[in-house]
Write a protein that holds these residues in place. Structure first.
Motif, short mmCIF file in Angstrom:
data_model
loop_
_atom_site.label_atom_id
_atom_site.label_comp_id
_atom_site.label_asym_id
_atom_site.label_seq_id
_atom_site.Cartn_x
_atom_site.Cartn_y
_atom_site.Cartn_z
N ALA A 350 0.25 115.07 -14.10
CA ALA A 350 0.28 115.83 -15.35
C ALA A 350 0.05 117.32 -15.08
O ALA A 350 0.64 118.18 -15.74
N GLU A 351 -0.82 117.63 -14.11
CA GLU A 351 -1.05 119.03 -13.76
C GLU A 351 0.18 119.64 -13.11
O GLU A 351 0.50 120.81 -13.33
N GLU A 352 0.89 118.86 -12.31
CA GLU A 352 2.07 119.38 -11.62
C GLU A 352 3.19 119.73 -12.60
O GLU A 352 3.83 120.77 -12.46
N ASP A 353 3.45 118.83 -13.57
CA ASP A 353 4.59 119.09 -14.45
C ASP A 353 4.21 119.79 -15.76
O ASP A 353 5.06 120.03 -16.62
N VAL A 357 -1.33 119.95 -20.43
CA VAL A 357 -1.67 120.74 -21.62
C VAL A 357 -1.58 119.86 -22.86
O VAL A 357 -2.51 119.81 -23.68
N GLN A 358 -0.46 119.15 -22.99
CA GLN A 358 -0.26 118.27 -24.14
C GLN A 358 -1.27 117.11 -24.12
O GLN A 358 -1.88 116.78 -25.14
N LEU A 359 -1.46 116.51 -22.93
CA LEU A 359 -2.41 115.40 -22.82
C LEU A 359 -3.84 115.87 -23.06
O LEU A 359 -4.61 115.21 -23.76
N GLY A 360 -4.21 117.02 -22.49
CA GLY A 360 -5.55 117.56 -22.67
C GLY A 360 -5.86 117.86 -24.12
O GLY A 360 -6.99 117.63 -24.58
N ASN A 389 -13.11 116.56 -19.96
CA ASN A 389 -12.63 117.23 -18.74
C ASN A 389 -11.47 118.16 -19.07
O ASN A 389 -10.56 117.80 -19.83
N VAL A 390 -11.50 119.35 -18.45
CA VAL A 390 -10.46 120.35 -18.67
C VAL A 390 -9.89 120.76 -17.33
O VAL A 390 -10.64 121.13 -16.40
N ALA A 391 -8.57 120.71 -17.19
CA ALA A 391 -7.90 121.17 -15.97
C ALA A 391 -7.71 122.68 -16.06
O ALA A 391 -7.51 123.24 -17.15
N VAL A 392 -7.76 123.34 -14.92
CA VAL A 392 -7.64 124.79 -14.92
C VAL A 392 -6.29 125.23 -15.48
O VAL A 392 -6.16 126.30 -16.07
N ARG A 393 -5.27 124.36 -15.33
CA ARG A 393 -3.95 124.73 -15.86
C ARG A 393 -3.96 124.80 -17.38
O ARG A 393 -3.17 125.53 -17.98
N ARG A 433 -8.30 135.89 -17.00
CA ARG A 433 -8.14 135.09 -18.20
C ARG A 433 -9.03 133.84 -18.22
O ARG A 433 -9.67 133.56 -19.24
N PRO A 434 -9.10 133.04 -17.13
CA PRO A 434 -9.98 131.86 -17.19
C PRO A 434 -11.43 132.22 -17.48
O PRO A 434 -12.09 131.56 -18.28
#
Length: 561
Positions: A350-353, A357-360, A389-393, A433-434
């Motif tokens: 999910a992070e690669e594609d 964002v949508q899943l999170g 949990n939050v991915a940096v993307r 930004r992060p």
């Protein structure tokens, strides 16, 4: 031309006909025409010729290879047709096409060979490969197996870019010579040598027909790597080179050219991913995992839209009180084909594609809505927080601050009851930004937690400047506590390290959560050194929302499930 009777004997022949066969035309009279022109060499042609002699077939045209008495070989076009006068039989004519055949052979060689290395090219390689995989090719004898070494030169592009294509071409030619030498050595005392071909660019292949097993291919790959280790001397320029090789060996039966090349290409990719300058053998299990990964990646976005994801919640328990303080939301994918999948199977995809964002966003909304529902269902209990949990993307590719603010407003959940977890490597490397997003979320009242703390950057000076309120100690530290009661003395160093991290966190105003707490002995030691909350199977595995409702108001450490 020659006239042949119904019995196939030459009645008359002109001198031109005779010159092609090395005799005067008159000297051919009475001889068997089919033997002179090699018409008996294959059954189909011999049958068709006899049909013409008997008047049952109108004509015959074929190409034959004829040996001249002086030793040279001619290619002739043979034509046979009935004469108008029945008694004289058949008119047989020969046309010398040797020059045309030679030109065709030269053109085919040019078409089928690489001009730089003079090796067979991709077209000829696939022609040979397809022929080797035809049933009659391996059913008539041999081992019935086939092997392939698929080779790619490491760093060849840098040679072209820095020294030019002329040097690059000379290097390719030198590589081809070494590969051919390896193939010749491998074919010594065998029926044939492996076919060496250049498939394009800096890709080469060595095809082994009637292979004897993986050991033979492994030996060939080793010899190729060894041959390429020695520097190449190109007019005073010494160039070093290495290669990555994908090795495939299998039964020819049931194998297709496309399937073999796909396996070889996949294995070559593994060799490069494993560090280059090596050979890697095709692994069906590893390939199955890759295929599963591709299948998951291709259906990830539609799965979000179809609602195939669900959340489970793992309790976060106060170490002193043993009561439920909060939960971590853990996403699961209820895949229609592969069953219930845990995050380690699909989060990286999910992070690669970008679908993270949508899943999170879905996880955030669902978890906050559930936390608010627990609060409404248990008004007499202190509200528990939910950790997401939050991915940096998600921070880079979406407006996380706006998403959180909108979600809290929509669900009615208080900001302090939401905790966002980011990995240590993501948080410690935050800038621009992060960092601004984390600060804005903290100012909003949302808690920020560093997950897996102690495994990443561990930049303690930077930690003091981050808007973080919770450290989650990585489970490796907790597992490092030797379990008491098993005859093994606990390692004091583990406790010293964890205690130091907890004291540091408390000095910075942070609370500490220990992950992977599995035994009461671990919990006792963590509580003794000041850990605030614990999470792990001692208290509960990830469970459904209904089970969390049952745990509210109880001592969670006594409700392990």
């Amino acid at each position: 031309m020659a006239v042949v009777d119904r019995d196939g004997l030459v009645v008359s022949a002109n001198d031109t006909f005779g010159s092609l066969l090395g005799k005067p035309g008159a000297a051919l009279v009475g001889l068997v025409a089919a033997e002179l022109t090699d018409l008996k060499s294959d059954a189909r042609t011999w049958h068709a010729y006899r049909e013409v002699l008997r008047g049952r077939q109108a004509k015959l045209s074929c190409t034959r290879r004829v040996k001249h008495p002086d030793g040279h070989v001619l290619w002739v076009q043979v034509s046979a047709a009935p004469l108008a006068t029945e008694e004289h039989g058949v008119l047989l004519s020969l046309t010398d096409i040797s020059a045309r055949r030679e030109l065709q052979a030269r053109l085919r060689h040019l078409e089928m060979h690489d001009p730089v290395t003079r090796l067979p090219n991709r077209t000829l390689f696939f022609e040979r490969l397809s022929a080797a995989l035809e049933a009659e090719s391996y059913e008539q004898g041999g081992t019935g197996r086939i092997g392939l070494c698929y080779l790619d030169l490491d760093g060849f592009k840098a040679v072209n870019d820095t020294l030019g294509h002329r040097v690059g071409d000379r290097l390719l030619a030198a590589v081809a010579e070494r590969l051919t030498r390896c193939a010749d050595e491998a074919g010594y005392a065998r029926a044939s040598s492996p076919l060496v071909a250049r498939l394009g660019g800096d890709e080469f292949a060595l095809l082994v027909e009637d292979s004897t097993g993986t050991d033979q291919l492994a030996d060939l790959a080793e010899s190729v790597l060894k041959a390429l280790q020695a520097p190449f001397d190109l007019s005073g320029q010494r160039l070093s080179l290495s290669a990555s090789i994908g090795v495939v060996e299998r039964h020819a039966s049931g194998t297709t050219a496309t399937g073999l090349m796909q396996a070889a290409d996949t294995t070559l990719y593994w060799a490069k991913a494993d560090g280059k300058s090596r050979w890697t053998l095709f692994d069906p299990e590893r390939n199955a995992h890759r295929m599963t990964r591709q299948a998951l990646a291709s259906t990830l976005r539609p799965a979000i839209e179809r609602g195939e994801f669900t959340l489970e919640y793992q309790p976060l328990v106060g170490m002193e009180s043993g009561r439920l303080r909060g939960v971590e939301a853990l996403v699961r994918w209820n895949h229609p084909q592969f069953g219930m999948l845990t995050p380690n199977r699909f989060i990286a995809l999910a992070e690669e594609d970008g679908s993270i964002v949508q899943l999170g966003r879905w996880v955030l909304v669902t978890a906050c809505r559930q936390a608010r529902q627990w609060q409404l269902d248990h008004p007499d209990e202190p509200p528990i927080f939910v950790s997401v949990n939050v991915a940096v993307r998600q921070v880079w590719d979406s407006d996380l601050v706006a998403d959180v603010a909108e979600t809290l407003a929509e669900t009615g959940l208080a900001p302090h009851l939401l905790q966002l977890e980011l990995t240590e490597s993501a948080v410690m490397g935050s800038a621009g930004r992060p960092l601004q997003a984390l600060q804005a979320l903290s100012d909003m009242g949302v808690h920020i937690a560093i997950d897996d703390f102690g495994t990443g950057y561990s930049n303690l000076a930077y930690l003091s400047r981050l808007p973080v309120s919770v450290l989650k100690l990585d489970g490796s530290f907790v597992r490092g506590f030797q379990y008491e009661g098993e005859g093994v003395a606990p390692n004091p160093a583990d406790e010293v390290i964890v205690e130091a991290m907890i004291q540091l966190a408390h000095r910075l105003g942070l609370s500490v959560t220990a992950e992977c707490v599995e035994t009461s002995a671990q919990a006792t030691r963590l509580r003794r050194i000041g850990c605030d909350t614990g999470q792990g199977w001692l208290y509960s595995r990830p469970v459904t929302p209904d089970r969390i409702s049952e745990l509210l108001g109880t001592e969670a450490c006594n409700q392990a499930s």
